[in-house]
Structure formats: structure tokens, C-alpha cells
Design an enzyme around this catalytic site. Structure first.
Site, mmCIF file in Angstrom:
data_model
loop_
_atom_site.group_PDB
_atom_site.id
_atom_site.type_symbol
_atom_site.label_atom_id
_atom_site.label_comp_id
_atom_site.label_asym_id
_atom_site.label_seq_id
_atom_site.Cartn_x
_atom_site.Cartn_y
_atom_site.Cartn_z
ATOM 1 N N ASP A 1 -9.937 -19.422 -23.814
ATOM 2 C CA ASP A 1 -11.172 -19.687 -24.620
ATOM 3 C C ASP A 1 -11.305 -21.346 -24.618
ATOM 4 O OD1 ASP A 1 -11.448 -16.904 -24.893
ATOM 5 O OD2 ASP A 1 -9.951 -17.208 -26.366
ATOM 6 N N HIS B 1 -23.341 -16.412 12.829
ATOM 7 C CA HIS B 1 -22.705 -17.286 11.804
ATOM 8 C C HIS B 1 -21.694 -18.227 12.563
ATOM 9 C CE1 HIS B 1 -22.506 -18.657 7.991
ATOM 10 N NE2 HIS B 1 -21.193 -18.530 7.797
ATOM 11 N N TYR C 1 0.175 -23.593 -24.261
ATOM 12 C CA TYR C 1 1.205 -22.644 -23.699
ATOM 13 C C TYR C 1 2.258 -23.193 -22.733
ATOM 14 C CZ TYR C 1 -1.913 -18.855 -25.430
ATOM 15 O OH TYR C 1 -2.703 -17.963 -26.182
ATOM 16 N N ARG D 1 -16.057 -11.357 11.925
ATOM 17 C CA ARG D 1 -16.467 -10.337 10.852
ATOM 18 C C ARG D 1 -17.148 -9.239 11.144
ATOM 19 N NH1 ARG D 1 -18.392 -14.307 5.735
ATOM 20 N NH2 ARG D 1 -20.206 -14.643 7.595
ATOM 21 N N ARG E 1 -30.649 -21.408 7.870
ATOM 22 C CA ARG E 1 -30.222 -20.911 6.558
ATOM 23 C C ARG E 1 -29.516 -21.815 5.742
ATOM 24 N NH1 ARG E 1 -28.025 -17.457 10.763
ATOM 25 N NH2 ARG E 1 -25.871 -17.695 10.022
ATOM 26 N N LYS F 1 -27.737 -15.044 -2.250
ATOM 27 C CA LYS F 1 -26.882 -13.945 -2.331
ATOM 28 C C LYS F 1 -26.064 -14.596 -3.598
ATOM 29 C CE LYS F 1 -23.493 -16.006 1.092
ATOM 30 N NZ LYS F 1 -22.750 -15.558 1.997
ATOM 31 N N CYS G 1 -6.317 -22.724 -21.769
ATOM 32 C CA CYS G 1 -6.212 -21.198 -22.175
ATOM 33 C C CYS G 1 -7.440 -20.617 -21.938
ATOM 34 C CB CYS G 1 -6.138 -21.759 -23.682
ATOM 35 S SG CYS G 1 -4.757 -22.849 -24.176
#
Length: 370
Positions: free
Chosen positions: A307, A165, A258, A135, A217, A37, A305
């Protein structure tokens, strides 16, 4: 060809080795379901699915029907379980693509029947039991019997499995996990013989061998990050690299990034590297993160930052633009893991592996199809 950074490399040979180790750790009759998933935890849905099956997995698991449809469209014919609760047209899509759907109430069973009859197919379902996760799933004997009654009324629906689960198999709740397993057995025993029983997630594979049953699993462990201590020599499948883009000397009193949260107290050499939170590298790791340059750990200084980020390379010699920077992975004798980056960021390895954005380049090596 010029390498484009930031870059994630997924070694599919390592993935296959991890699947084989998990396969060998469970009883011979116990099947392995590879959980793929969320784009295979950020590793590439179809490639990981093919390689996991090649290495001995028998089933695949996805969260939603559209993920299963992608696998079918890629030519994958293995059984695929949709772990989440589908509704409406999602159920129709699941039936159409031959996916096995998790069912949690009689109305879902009837919806599968309706779409299966329209398609002239047999709808395949696994009954989801909620034994303590809170759940989705059936919780009581009365609800199980209501599901069995609905299934009797729906000839185009075949119950082929039952699962639950564990909520705390990777934590300190040993008693709670065993309570969940006992509840699972009590409810699953109400079902016809022959249905596949599965409840062991990655943590339970390593910690609760009695929970192996008919199938396990394999999720995060398959990608090299077992959530509990284990002697199994699993290895991380993914590495994340980038490059130095700029190098400069700063002086005492100079401020960086920053908010001016970092002030140099001595002459320093800083390298700017091409990665930031716009690439999925968590800003929350500011003040804690390290990267590997020339095989050495170097601290990130100042706020990360969007980037770029700045790294203290004062202790290194001859750092130049273009030098490789390892964000996750190994360089020399040092290694940084997704788990470590998760701790710096106040999160978990799962989220770190999923965080890379679309502008991070990816490449896959050692594919079983090559």
C-alpha cells in the site's frame, strides 16, 4: 472536492489527437480500427471508444464478446470486431449484439449460422489467417477453401473481412514481417472481392506503410506509446498521481522496508507515499523506480509494499504530507512514462497501463460528450 489518491487521469482530448494523427498518416481510403480491448488498455472502454470514433476511427476491436456487448449496451453502433476465437454461447451473444466475429474453422462458421438463424439475423464474420503468429487462424490454402465451402453452406453468415497479426513488426524481424504479409496476400487472394483486408498493428502503421491495405488496427500507439521509433507526435493519454502521507528524517544505519534491503549511509529525508503493489504499481520495480515530487526525480528506496512506498527526498526542500507525487506523467521539465516504469519492472508499457487495481481512482477529462 478532495482529490483521492492514488489517481489516474485520462485526457480524452489527447486520445483524440493521437487518433487523428494516425488517421492522417494512412491513405485516405484506409480505415482506422481503434483497439479498445481490456478496458481500452486500462483507459476506460466506453469513453475511449466514443472518443476514438469521434476522432475518425471507423471500427472498434475487442478481445471478447462481453466487451462488445458493453459497447452495444452503451449505445455504440459502429462496427465491432471480436479479435479472439469465440465459442458456444459467446457466439450467440456476438450475433445477438451485431458484433463481427473472427472465425478460424468450419465448425465456428456453422455455429454462427445456427445462432444467426435462431435470431433471424445475418452473422458477420472476418476470417482470421495465421501467417506466422502461431496463435489462432487458418494457415493453408486447403483450410481457406474449406472455410469458403462452409460459408457457401451457411446463408446466414456473411464474410466481410480477413485479417492476420504480425508477430515481430516491432522487432528486428523485418524479413519475417514481410514474409507474413506475402502469406497474407496469397491466402486473402482466394477470397471474394470486397472483403476488408487488415493486418497492420501499431508497429506496422509506423514501419510498414505497404501493410495499410483497407484498414489498420491502432492499439498501443493510440494511447501514446508507439512500439517503434516514429516522427508522429503521439502523447501519453494517462497520468498516475498519488500523494505524500508522511515525512521523516533517518540516520546512518537505519533500515527501510521489508527484508531490510536498504540501509541509510548518511542522514536522509524520506517521504512515504500512498501507492504500492496493491494498487498495481509493480513490486519488481524495487531498487530502480523513481517518482516526481516538486518536479524532481526522487528514487524509491527499500522494497515497495502493498500500500505504500518510501522515497528519498533529501535533495528537496519543504516536502509535506499532501504534496503530489507523479508516478506516470509530467511534472515541470521531467516526465516518467509507462514504458520507463515497465523497464524498471521487467515488463512492457502495455502491462503497466493495465495493472492499476480497482482501488485506484480514475477520472476522465475533456470528453467529446462534454
Amino acid at each position: 472536492m478532495v482529490t483521492q489518491y492514488p489517481l489516474q487521469t485520462i485526457d480524452l482530448a489527447v486520445l483524440r489527437d493521437n487518433v487523428r494523427l494516425i488517421r492522417e498518416s494512412v491513405p485516405a481510403h484506409t480505415m482506422v480500427m481503434a483497439v479498445v480491448k481490456a478496458d481500452a488498455y486500462g483507459h476506460g472502454l466506453t469513453r475511449v471508444a466514443r472518443n476514438a470514433l469521434h476522432a475518425g476511427a471507423s471500427w472498434l476491436a475487442v478481445a471478447r464478446t462481453d466487451e462488445g456487448a458493453i459497447l452495444r449496451q452503451a449505445g455504440i453502433t459502429a462496427p465491432i470486431l471480436v479479435l479472439g476465437a469465440a465459442s458456444g454461447q459467446e457466439i450467440g451473444d456476438g450475433v445477438r449484439h451485431g458484433l463481427t466475429l473472427a472465425v478460424t474453422d468450419p465448425l465456428m462458421v456453422k455455429a454462427v449460422q445456427r445462432y444467426a438463424a435462431q435470431e433471424g439475423k445475418q452473422g458477420l464474420v472476418h476470417l482470421k489467417l495465421d501467417t506466422g503468429m502461431g496463435r489462432i487462424g487458418v494457415r493453408t490454402e486447403e483450410e481457406v477453401r474449406a472455410m469458403l465451402s462452409a460459408l457457401d453452406d451457411c446463408p446466414n453468415v456473411s464474410l466481410t473481412g480477413v485479417f492476420t497479426h504480425f508477430a515481430d513488426a516491432d522487432g528486428d524481424g523485418e524479413d519475417y514481417t514481410r514474409l507474413q504479409l506475402a502469406r497474407f496476400h496469397a491466402l486473402a487472394d482466394l477470397l471474394p472481392s470486397g472483403v476488408i483486408r487488415h493486418c497492420a498493428n501499431s508497429a506496422a502503421i509506423h514501419r510498414y506503410p505497404e501493410a495499410a491495405l483497407d484498414m489498420v488496427r491502432a492499439g498501443i500507439s493510440m494511447y501514446g506509446y508507439p512500439p517503434v521509433d516514429t516522427d508522429m507526435p503521439l502523447r501519453p493519454v494517462l497520468t498516475w498521481q498519488t500523494a505524500v502521507t508522511y515525512v521523516k528524517t533517518i540516520h546512518p544505519g537505519d533500515k527501510i522496508s521489508y527484508g531490510c534491503t536498504f540501509t541509510a549511509d548518511k542522514p536522509m529525508t524520506l517521504a512515504t507515499v500512498a501507492c504500492g503493489y496493491g494498487d498495481g504499481y509493480h513490486r519488481a520495480a524495487t531498487g530502480k523506480a523513481e517518482v516526481l515530487i516538486h518536479g524532481k526525480r526522487c528514487p524509491v528506496v527499500g522494497r515497495i509494499c502493498m500500500d505504500q512506498m518510501m522515497v528519498d527526498v533529501t535533495a528537496l526542500e519543504d516536502v509535506e504530507p499532501g504534496d503530489e507525487v507523479v508516478l506516470i506523467g509530467r511534472a515541470g521539465d521531467e516526465a516518467i512514462t509507462a514504458e520507463e516504469l515497465g523497464k524498471w519492472s521487467g515488463t512492457i508499457s502495455y502491462e503497466v497501463l493495465l495493472a492499476a487495481t480497482a482501488r485506484v481512482h480514475r477520472r476522465w477529462i475533456n470528453d467529446c460528450d462534454e
